[in-house]
Design a protein around this motif. Structure first.
Motif, PDB file in Angstrom:
ATOM      1  N   LYS A  33       0.834  -1.214   0.000  1.00  0.00           N
ATOM      2  CA  LYS A  33       0.000   0.000   0.000  1.00  0.00           C
ATOM      3  C   LYS A  33       0.862   1.254   0.000  1.00  0.00           C
ATOM      4  O   LYS A  33       0.539   2.256  -0.655  1.00  0.00           O
ATOM      5  N   LEU A  34       1.963   1.199   0.748  1.00  0.00           N
ATOM      6  CA  LEU A  34       2.860   2.357   0.800  1.00  0.00           C
ATOM      7  C   LEU A  34       3.459   2.651  -0.564  1.00  0.00           C
ATOM      8  O   LEU A  34       3.590   3.819  -0.965  1.00  0.00           O
ATOM      9  N   LEU A  35       3.799   1.594  -1.297  1.00  0.00           N
ATOM     10  CA  LEU A  35       4.352   1.787  -2.636  1.00  0.00           C
ATOM     11  C   LEU A  35       3.307   2.347  -3.596  1.00  0.00           C
ATOM     12  O   LEU A  35       3.638   3.108  -4.508  1.00  0.00           O
ATOM     13  N   GLU A  36       2.043   1.974  -3.397  1.00  0.00           N
ATOM     14  CA  GLU A  36       0.978   2.503  -4.243  1.00  0.00           C
ATOM     15  C   GLU A  36       0.781   4.002  -4.029  1.00  0.00           C
ATOM     16  O   GLU A  36       0.331   4.710  -4.938  1.00  0.00           O
ATOM     17  N   PRO A  86       4.865  -1.914  -9.224  1.00  0.00           N
ATOM     18  CA  PRO A  86       4.025  -3.017  -8.742  1.00  0.00           C
ATOM     19  C   PRO A  86       4.091  -3.137  -7.225  1.00  0.00           C
ATOM     20  O   PRO A  86       5.173  -3.021  -6.632  1.00  0.00           O
ATOM     21  N   PRO A  87       2.960  -3.389  -6.534  1.00  0.00           N
ATOM     22  CA  PRO A  87       2.952  -3.504  -5.070  1.00  0.00           C
ATOM     23  C   PRO A  87       3.834  -4.630  -4.546  1.00  0.00           C
ATOM     24  O   PRO A  87       4.310  -4.565  -3.417  1.00  0.00           O
ATOM     25  N   LEU A  88       4.035  -5.680  -5.354  1.00  0.00           N
ATOM     26  CA  LEU A  88       4.839  -6.811  -4.892  1.00  0.00           C
ATOM     27  C   LEU A  88       6.272  -6.386  -4.537  1.00  0.00           C
ATOM     28  O   LEU A  88       6.948  -7.040  -3.726  1.00  0.00           O
ATOM     29  N   PHE A  89       6.739  -5.300  -5.128  1.00  0.00           N
ATOM     30  CA  PHE A  89       8.072  -4.781  -4.807  1.00  0.00           C
ATOM     31  C   PHE A  89       8.121  -4.326  -3.351  1.00  0.00           C
ATOM     32  O   PHE A  89       9.078  -4.609  -2.618  1.00  0.00           O
ATOM     33  N   GLY A  90       7.069  -3.637  -2.900  1.00  0.00           N
ATOM     34  CA  GLY A  90       6.985  -3.212  -1.507  1.00  0.00           C
ATOM     35  C   GLY A  90       6.834  -4.384  -0.558  1.00  0.00           C
ATOM     36  O   GLY A  90       7.372  -4.379   0.555  1.00  0.00           O
ATOM     37  N   MET A  91       6.091  -5.417  -0.981  1.00  0.00           N
ATOM     38  CA  MET A  91       5.928  -6.615  -0.153  1.00  0.00           C
ATOM     39  C   MET A  91       7.261  -7.332   0.049  1.00  0.00           C
ATOM     40  O   MET A  91       7.576  -7.810   1.142  1.00  0.00           O
ATOM     41  N   LEU A  92       8.040  -7.403  -1.010  1.00  0.00           N
ATOM     42  CA  LEU A  92       9.346  -8.051  -0.937  1.00  0.00           C
ATOM     43  C   LEU A  92      10.270  -7.295   0.011  1.00  0.00           C
ATOM     44  O   LEU A  92      10.960  -7.898   0.850  1.00  0.00           O
ATOM     45  N   SER A 105       7.034 -12.695 -15.468  1.00  0.00           N
ATOM     46  CA  SER A 105       6.026 -12.531 -14.423  1.00  0.00           C
ATOM     47  C   SER A 105       4.713 -11.988 -14.981  1.00  0.00           C
ATOM     48  O   SER A 105       4.636 -10.817 -15.362  1.00  0.00           O
ATOM     49  N   PRO A 106       3.644 -12.806 -15.009  1.00  0.00           N
ATOM     50  CA  PRO A 106       2.334 -12.288 -15.418  1.00  0.00           C
ATOM     51  C   PRO A 106       1.810 -11.221 -14.476  1.00  0.00           C
ATOM     52  O   PRO A 106       1.036 -10.360 -14.882  1.00  0.00           O
ATOM     53  N   ALA A 107       2.222 -11.256 -13.195  1.00  0.00           N
ATOM     54  CA  ALA A 107       1.750 -10.260 -12.229  1.00  0.00           C
ATOM     55  C   ALA A 107       2.185  -8.849 -12.616  1.00  0.00           C
ATOM     56  O   ALA A 107       1.547  -7.865 -12.215  1.00  0.00           O
ATOM     57  N   VAL A 108       3.254  -8.728 -13.397  1.00  0.00           N
ATOM     58  CA  VAL A 108       3.711  -7.420 -13.881  1.00  0.00           C
ATOM     59  C   VAL A 108       3.280  -7.192 -15.329  1.00  0.00           C
ATOM     60  O   VAL A 108       2.813  -6.107 -15.696  1.00  0.00           O
ATOM     61  N   VAL A 109       3.414  -8.220 -16.166  1.00  0.00           N
ATOM     62  CA  VAL A 109       3.158  -8.067 -17.602  1.00  0.00           C
ATOM     63  C   VAL A 109       1.674  -7.859 -17.892  1.00  0.00           C
ATOM     64  O   VAL A 109       1.298  -6.945 -18.651  1.00  0.00           O
TER      65      VAL A 109
END
Length: 512
Positions: A108-111, A122-128, A223-227
């Motif tokens: 959420k912070l990255l968003e 992508p939010p997954l970057f912040g999760m990582l 990664s389909p989550a990004v593409v």
């Protein structure tokens, strides 16, 4: 005659009354509705200044933060009430809750970070990064601990959800229309990157050949989550739709992941199985045949069960598919037939989804909701595996060099493959660079070798740690840069057309 005319006049009067009654009711309802609206608006206008001026109790964003915070705290309280000691610091449930909350907060912070004229990261970057931070802050890492068994089960479940979404996301009509180009784009670059990563890691990192190919299939998946979200945005704005470029990349990304996961399972079986290599290869083909047969049978089963005369069919189908696929993936690992579970899941969902028509979208939405739960856990757990203290500076440099060289080979080979597909020079550059981002598959496959080495082959831990490190760096470097590359270069390199005038081969796919 008189009586007949009198009756007719009475009927006409009744008809007039009946015809006017709805209008009268409508007018009365309308007037009452308008009065209610006026009353509500007047009340709202009267109370609006009070809301703005009042500081206690808090309103707006602060109120939402406090509410969500209390809600999360009460979830922990309920968990503690049920499980007791397992929810205290240093135990598994406490660690999972902290990872889950921190990963959601990081996403959420990255968003919220928005830079003008720059695409959203992508939010997954912040999760990582959230999981990585917890692991490398001494106070947090001391109290946030998760056992290897729990971590393995959660990652395998996340892998199952990814495979379900990939299987449901495959569109048979789109694949027929795209034909050879889609197959070339999904198979060629993945195999080329896997082979180049194996060769580079063998000579640069002193990896055995079987470990080199295992590493190659880990980093070889896009990664389909990004593409997919990036392509859907370009498709909605009309970029590249005349030649079906967004459609091509969306369909090929699923096939690319399927090939990478199948190749990884094959190499995984060879690496962690003692004995003759030829026997191991034959055992892998046995696993593939079992997966294909079981997946086909179960796929035919879910086409007809539950039947269409039942209620709440999408929910029943989603739960049935989830339970079958999770059992197939985790069960196949228990029985030692690693390659069977993934293929079973893909065939089950693809064959079953072909007959669900429009109801397939509802099933995909339910599976997407499940993915929203497992995504923060998956990327948070991957970040939690990487410790700065255990990394050497020269090891990081070698890992980045290996990954970068293999990626460069992939981009070059993709460009050359698209040279005979009727695309312009700019379109070929865009397609090649769109195959850059890596995230979901690397997050799942990267730690699997390390977990297996810790359990059954401690002498293989150095290789598995290097695989884990490269998978982490691949996500960290390529996921944000890939999203930015697609978002910035798409409008500049692709031709724009009005989406209303061109019939799209693939209107909109759910994120898979």
């Amino acid at each position: 005659m008189y009586t007949t005319e009198e009756k007719n006049e009475d009927l006409e009067d009744k008809n007039i009354q009946l015809s006017t009654t709805p209008q009268i009711l409508k007018d009365s309802n309308t007037s009452e509705h308008e009065e209610i609206q006026e009353t509500l608006f007047s009340e709202t206008e009267e109370t609006k200044p009070q809301v703005e001026k009042s500081c206690c109790p808090p309103q707006g964003t602060l109120n939402g933060i406090i509410t969500n915070g209390v809600f999360l705290f009460m979830i922990w309280c309920v968990t503690w009430s049920v499980s007791g000691r397992n929810s205290l610091p240093g135990e598994n449930l406490f660690g999972l809750l902290v990872i889950f909350y921190s990963a959601i907060f990081g996403g959420k912070l990255l968003e919220l970070i928005r830079i003008p004229a720059v695409p959203q990261l992508p939010p997954l970057f912040g999760m990582l990064l959230a999981g990585f931070t917890i692991r490398n802050v001494p106070f947090l890492s001391k109290h946030v601990l998760i056992s290897n068994t729990w971590s393995s089960i959660l990652r395998n479940t996340a892998l199952t959800v990814i495979l379900i979404r990939a299987g449901l996301g495959l569109d048979s009509e789109a694949l027929k229309n795209l034909k050879g180009v889609c197959l070339r784009l999904s198979v060629g670059p993945c195999l080329m990157e896997a082979c180049s990563a194996a060769i580079i890691s063998h000579f640069l990192m002193n990896f055995p050949w079987q470990w080199g190919f295992l590493l190659g299939f880990v980093v070889g998946a896009v990664s389909p989550a990004v593409v997919v979200p990036s392509m859907l945005l370009l498709q909605e704005n009309g970029y590249g739709i005349e030649k079906g470029i967004p459609t091509l990349l969306i369909a090929a990304s699923s096939l690319d992941d399927i090939l990478a996961i199948t190749g990884f399972n094959t190499c995984f079986s060879i690496v962690f199985t003692t004995g003759d290599i030829l026997l191991n290869i034959l055992a892998t083909f046995r696993d593939i045949i079992i997966g294909v047969l079981v997946g086909t049978v179960l796929g035919i089963f879910v086409r007809y069960f539950p039947s269409r005369d039942q209620t709440n069919i999408p929910m029943k189908r989603a739960l049935l598919v989830l339970s079958m696929c999770v059992s197939a993936v985790i069960g196949s690992n228990r029985f030692g037939i690693h390659a069977a579970g993934g293929l079973c899941t893909l065939l089950l969902t693809f064959i079953g989804g072909m007959s669900w028509s429009k109801e397939k979208i509802r099933v995909q939405k339910i599976i997407s909701f499940v993915w929203d739960i497992f995504q923060p856990l998956l990327f948070g757990l991957v970040g939690l595996e990487v410790s700065v203290t255990s990394l050497k500076s020269n090891a990081i440099g070698i890992c980045v060099a290996t990954m970068s060289l293999a990626l460069l080979v992939r981009i070059s080979f993709t460009f050359s493959l698209m040279s005979f597909a009727g695309f312009s020079f700019k379109e070929k550059i865009f397609i090649a660079l769109s195959w850059l981002p890596k995230a979901t598959v690397q997050a799942v496959l990267g730690p699997l070798a390390l977990e297996r080495a810790r359990i059954s082959a401690p002498h293989l831990e150095p290789y598995s740690k290097d695989v884990m490190t490269i998978a982490f760096l691949a996500i960290l470097i390529t996921a944000p840069n890939g999203a930015l590359t697609i978002g910035i270069l798409g409008p500049k390199l692709l031709t724009r057309h009005d989406p209303k005038e061109i019939k799209l081969e693939l209107t909109r796919l759910e994120l898979h």
